[in-house]
Design a protein around this motif. Structure first.
Motif, short mmCIF file in Angstrom:
data_model
loop_
_atom_site.label_atom_id
_atom_site.label_comp_id
_atom_site.label_asym_id
_atom_site.label_seq_id
_atom_site.Cartn_x
_atom_site.Cartn_y
_atom_site.Cartn_z
N MET A 2 1.78 2.03 -3.73
CA MET A 2 0.65 2.02 -4.66
C MET A 2 0.83 3.14 -5.69
N LYS A 42 -5.01 0.29 3.76
CA LYS A 42 -3.64 -0.17 4.00
C LYS A 42 -3.47 -1.63 3.59
N ARG A 99 0.24 6.13 -8.36
CA ARG A 99 -0.72 7.22 -8.56
C ARG A 99 -0.77 7.49 -10.06
N ARG A 126 -5.09 2.18 -0.54
CA ARG A 126 -4.23 2.99 0.34
C ARG A 126 -4.94 3.28 1.66
N TYR A 156 0.82 -1.22 0.00
CA TYR A 156 0.00 0.00 0.00
C TYR A 156 0.85 1.26 0.00
N ARG A 157 2.07 1.19 0.51
CA ARG A 157 2.95 2.36 0.50
C ARG A 157 3.46 2.67 -0.91
N ASP A 160 -6.85 2.21 -6.40
CA ASP A 160 -5.62 2.45 -5.65
C ASP A 160 -5.89 3.30 -4.40
N LYS A 161 -6.80 4.24 -4.49
CA LYS A 161 -7.09 5.11 -3.34
C LYS A 161 -7.74 4.31 -2.21
#
Length: 131
Positions: free
Chosen positions: A93, A121, A95, A118, A90-91, A114-115
């Motif tokens: 991911m 997590k 954009r 995130r 998740y870190r 993706d949002k």
């Protein structure tokens, strides 16, 4: 067929380039989830799942700007493919277009953007980019 998700994205791309209003694709659970995400994020106008004797069909109504004849989807890009899978935490991911596009991710909690991944997590396999 070795990559049904790539086939789904290609059918959508071809229908957009040909100017079709509706496109039919063979259904699967992951394609249904991707279609729901595209609808929720406003990239397609509508969708309908039709069950038949074998696997079913997804009918997708594409969204166009009537004044300029431009589709809501500019680009569909397959990221993780059978020959080269792409997994991210998740870190890390991605954009897409600095947050203007979406990355569709398959996670242990289901298929999501993706949002959402995130926020929850959770990492997973990056299926495609849409913008």
């Amino acid at each position: 067929m070795t990559d049904p998700i790539a086939d789904y994205l290609t059918r959508l791309r071809n229908a957009i380039m040909a100017g079709h209003r509706v496109v039919s694709v063979p259904a699967s659970n992951i394609k249904k989830e991707i279609t729901k995400i595209l609808f929720d994020k406003g990239y397609i106008l509508n969708y309908k799942f039709e069950e038949n004797d074998s696997q079913g069909i997804i009918k997708v109504a594409l969204k166009y700007d009537l004044a300029h004849k431009v589709n809501a989807i500019k680009k569909l890009k397959r990221v993780s493919r059978p020959g080269l899978r792409k997994y991210v935490g998740y870190r890390d991911m991605p954009r897409v277009l600095n947050g203007l596009g979406i990355a569709i991710v398959s996670t242990p909690r289901g298929v999501m953007t993706d949002k959402e991944a995130r926020e929850l997590k959770v990492g997973g396999e990056v299926l495609c980019y849409v913008y």
